[in-house]
Structure formats: structure tokens, C-alpha cells
Design a protein around this motif. Structure first.
Motif, PDB file in Angstrom:
ATOM      1  N   MET A   1     -12.719  26.874  -7.548  1.00  0.00           N
ATOM      2  CA  MET A   1     -12.536  25.447  -7.330  1.00  0.00           C
ATOM      3  C   MET A   1     -13.099  24.653  -8.518  1.00  0.00           C
ATOM      4  SD  MET A   1     -10.956  24.544  -4.544  1.00  0.00           S
ATOM      5  CE  MET A   1     -10.478  25.137  -2.918  1.00  0.00           C
TER       6      MET A   1
ATOM      7  N   TYR B   1     -13.775  21.036  -2.812  1.00  0.00           N
ATOM      8  CA  TYR B   1     -14.074  20.886  -4.232  1.00  0.00           C
ATOM      9  C   TYR B   1     -15.525  20.454  -4.437  1.00  0.00           C
ATOM     10  CZ  TYR B   1      -9.095  21.339  -5.030  1.00  0.00           C
ATOM     11  OH  TYR B   1      -7.805  21.814  -5.067  1.00  0.00           O
TER      12      TYR B   1
ATOM     13  N   ASP C   1       0.116  19.934 -14.451  1.00  0.00           N
ATOM     14  CA  ASP C   1       0.273  21.134 -13.632  1.00  0.00           C
ATOM     15  C   ASP C   1      -1.079  21.686 -13.198  1.00  0.00           C
ATOM     16  OD1 ASP C   1       3.022  20.988 -13.813  1.00  0.00           O
ATOM     17  OD2 ASP C   1       3.180  22.436 -15.460  1.00  0.00           O
TER      18      ASP C   1
ATOM     19  N   CYS D   1      -3.746  19.964 -12.674  1.00  0.00           N
ATOM     20  CA  CYS D   1      -4.371  19.032 -11.727  1.00  0.00           C
ATOM     21  C   CYS D   1      -3.562  18.818 -10.453  1.00  0.00           C
ATOM     22  CB  CYS D   1      -4.589  17.681 -12.403  1.00  0.00           C
ATOM     23  SG  CYS D   1      -5.782  17.717 -13.762  1.00  0.00           S
ATOM     24  N   GLU D   2      -2.390  19.382 -10.367  1.00  0.00           N
ATOM     25  CA  GLU D   2      -1.505  19.077  -9.238  1.00  0.00           C
ATOM     26  C   GLU D   2      -2.139  19.396  -7.894  1.00  0.00           C
ATOM     27  OE1 GLU D   2       3.193  19.559  -7.991  1.00  0.00           O
ATOM     28  OE2 GLU D   2       2.325  20.932  -9.475  1.00  0.00           O
ATOM     29  N   GLU D   3      -2.868  20.506  -7.802  1.00  0.00           N
ATOM     30  CA  GLU D   3      -3.466  20.848  -6.508  1.00  0.00           C
ATOM     31  C   GLU D   3      -4.558  19.851  -6.112  1.00  0.00           C
ATOM     32  OE1 GLU D   3      -7.102  23.977  -7.198  1.00  0.00           O
ATOM     33  OE2 GLU D   3      -5.103  24.823  -6.871  1.00  0.00           O
ATOM     34  N   LEU D   4      -5.208  19.233  -7.095  1.00  0.00           N
ATOM     35  CA  LEU D   4      -6.181  18.183  -6.784  1.00  0.00           C
ATOM     36  C   LEU D   4      -5.478  16.957  -6.220  1.00  0.00           C
ATOM     37  CD1 LEU D   4      -8.459  18.350  -9.971  1.00  0.00           C
ATOM     38  CD2 LEU D   4      -8.815  19.467  -7.763  1.00  0.00           C
TER      39      LEU D   4
ATOM     40  N   GLU E   1      -2.773  16.973  -4.577  1.00  0.00           N
ATOM     41  CA  GLU E   1      -2.284  17.302  -3.238  1.00  0.00           C
ATOM     42  C   GLU E   1      -3.381  17.220  -2.190  1.00  0.00           C
ATOM     43  OE1 GLU E   1      -0.534  21.101  -3.973  1.00  0.00           O
ATOM     44  OE2 GLU E   1       1.380  20.238  -4.672  1.00  0.00           O
ATOM     45  N   ALA E   2      -4.642  17.155  -2.628  1.00  0.00           N
ATOM     46  CA  ALA E   2      -5.748  16.973  -1.691  1.00  0.00           C
ATOM     47  C   ALA E   2      -5.937  15.515  -1.301  1.00  0.00           C
ATOM     48  CB  ALA E   2      -7.047  17.507  -2.302  1.00  0.00           C
TER      49      ALA E   2
ATOM     50  N   THR F   1       0.408  13.012  -0.421  1.00  0.00           N
ATOM     51  CA  THR F   1       1.510  13.858   0.044  1.00  0.00           C
ATOM     52  C   THR F   1       2.757  13.732  -0.825  1.00  0.00           C
ATOM     53  OG1 THR F   1       2.126  12.096   1.597  1.00  0.00           O
ATOM     54  CG2 THR F   1       0.770  13.882   2.455  1.00  0.00           C
TER      55      THR F   1
END
Length: 290
Positions: free
Chosen positions: A1, A25, A142, A144-147, A149-150, A153
Motif C-alpha cells: 500500500m 492506505y 495508471d 494512482c488509479e487505485e487510489l 477508486e478509493a 466511482t
């Protein structure tokens, strides 16, 4: 993380920082308001006593600040504390020029910048259902995309310049403000003609005139007397001023924007800067039906 630094814990920033901490995180957060820091700490973050401490060792630093000037001032404070290879993500509603200038400055420290403003209001920030409009290097996005998504939406990569995200946000807000004023005029005129305003917005909301004002702001705020959409008139006026700067920078005049900005300013003078944006309905009603 990823290890995250987060600066700016207002209504929007505080909720986003809490959601990042809640997603597991490692968040270190700072704000001038100690109570705001405490609320994020309660959600699992670590509090910092200075902005420099918040970014020390961070892989990704988020800013959620009141204005472009504050962004520049904070970057002045933290620039020497940012780690080489880190990413700065500016969530602030800012100008494309400011974001691109920050990116140019920080490139000398091997720090990448994404301009990633959000839309969805306080409720969207709390529920992690925001729309995020990110501009900058695609490879950095790319990562940072998962951040994103937290905290949201609907996450969009909108362009290769860091300022592209802020350009999209200003244009989106312009459409939102214009829709509110035009829809208010339509409902006020229809009501004067003897039509039921609730039926009017019901019809508009399933017809070609539908927009966020007919679907939410007018039926749920104005007609109920709530006036608590959560977006202040001072912010509305500020965003229109930033849009005007952007328009001037591009040498592309917006023909309707000046009227919209004037009406917002009149409402702010009448209701005060802390008044809700939906109070623009009342100003128009007083002008159209004195």
C-alpha cells in the motif's frame, strides 16, 4: 500500500482522506484546523503538525485546498520536503495554468504532478462516489488509479497535461451553474403562469431539459426550503472567476458566462458568501416577480 500525505481536510478533503485511510492506505494528514486532523486520525490516519511533516517520505501527496493561490503557497512550503519520485495530486478546483506551473517547478525535483479535481459534493466525498477528472502523464495516472477508486466511482483520464483535469472541472461547474440559473428561470416563469413547480421539475427531469438542477437542486433544496446543497456562494463566485481566467488564457470568450457571474455575485452580496448556491433561485425570483 502506498504511503500517502494529505494536506487540506475541509468538507471535501477530510472525507477523501478518511476514505483513503479506511481503504487501508497509510495516510499522514495535515490541516490548519486541529479538529479536522483529529477527525481523520479517528478514521485511521496519522496526524501531522506541519505540511512538511505530512509529505515526508510520502509516495503520493494529495492537496485539497481552497484556491490556486493556496496551492502555490503550500507547494512553496513542501517543495523541499517532497521525495524524488513522488507524485503530487492536486484535487483543488484550480486553474490549468497554476497546475501546469506547479508541474514545471516540481519536475526539477523529479516529482510528477496530476491535476485531479473532483465533482460530487460533500455527499459524494463522504460516500466515496465522486467523479474524478485527472490530467497528466498517463503512466503516472495508471499508478494512482487505485487510489482514485478509493474516493470515487467515476474516474476519468482526461488529458496529457496536468492542467487538463482542472480545465474539465471548471467547464463542468460552468454547466452546472448555468443549468441552475436557467432551470430556476423556467420554474419561476411556469409557476407565475399557474403551473405546479413540483410537476414542472418532474417533467423536466425525464425530458430533454433534464439536468442536475431539475433532478436535485430545485426539487430537493429550493422547493423544500432546505437550501443546503453544500456548495457556498463564495465558492460558486470563485469558480466563475477562475473560469474567466481560463477563458482569457485561451483567448476564447464565453458569451453567457459574464451574465452568470454577475447574477452569482448579486446573490452573494444579498445572501452572504456562506449562503448556499441554490439561493440564486431566490435572487431570480425577486428580479422576475418583484
Amino acid at each position: 500500500m502506498a504511503k500517502i500525505g494529505f494536506i487540506g481536510l475541509g468538507v471535501m478533503g477530510g472525507a477523501m482522506a478518511r476514505n483513503l485511510a479506511g481503504a487501508g492506505y497509510d495516510v499522514t494528514a495535515y490541516d490548519l484546523d486541529d479538529d479536522a486532523v483529529s477527525a481523520v486520525v479517528d478514521a485511521g490516519a496519522t496526524g501531522a503538525s506541519t505540511s512538511e511533516a505530512a509529505v515526508a517520505g510520502a509516495e503520493v501527496v494529495f492537496l485539497s485546498l481552497p484556491s490556486p493561490d493556496v496551492v502555490t503557497a503550500v507547494v512553496d512550503d513542501i517543495e523541499d520536503s517532497l521525495e524524488a519520485g513522488a507524485v503530487l495530486v492536486d484535487l483543488t478546483t484550480s486553474t490549468p495554468e497554476t497546475t501546469n506551473e506547479v508541474a514545471d517547478r516540481l519536475s526539477n525535483r523529479d516529482v510528477d504532478v496530476l491535476g485531479a479535481p473532483v465533482s460530487g459534493g460533500a455527499s459524494g466525498a463522504e460516500a466515496a462516489t465522486l467523479t474524478i477528472m485527472a490530467g497528466g502523464d498517463r503512466a503516472v495516472y495508471d499508478v494512482c488509479e487505485e487510489l482514485f477508486e478509493a474516493i470515487g466511482t467515476d474516474v476519468y483520464y482526461v488529458g496529457s497535461q496536468p492542467g487538463h483535469g482542472h480545465a474539465v472541472k471548471l467547464l463542468n461547474n460552468y454547466l452546472s451553474f448555468t443549468a441552475l440559473l436557467a432551470s430556476s428561470e423556467a420554474v419561476i416563469l411556469g409557476t407565475a403562469a399557474g403551473l405546479d413547480p413540483e410537476i414542472l421539475v418532474d417533467v423536466f427531469s425525464v425530458s430533454s431539459g433534464r439536468n442536475s438542477a431539475t433532478q436535485d437542486k430545485i426539487p430537493n433544496q429550493v422547493l423544500t426550503g432546505e437550501y443546503d446543497n453544500g456548495f457556498k456562494l463564495s465558492l460558486m463566485e470563485k469558480d466563475m472567476h477562475l473560469l474567466s481566467e481560463f477563458s482569457d488564457d485561451q483567448d476564447v470568450p464565453l458569451l453567457i458566462a459574464e451574465t452568470i457571474e454577475t447574477l452569482i455575485t448579486y446573490t452573494r452580496l444579498r445572501e452572504g458568501g456562506d449562503g448556499d448556491m441554490t439561493r440564486t433561485y431566490d435572487l431570480l425570483e425577486s428580479l422576475m416577480r418583484p
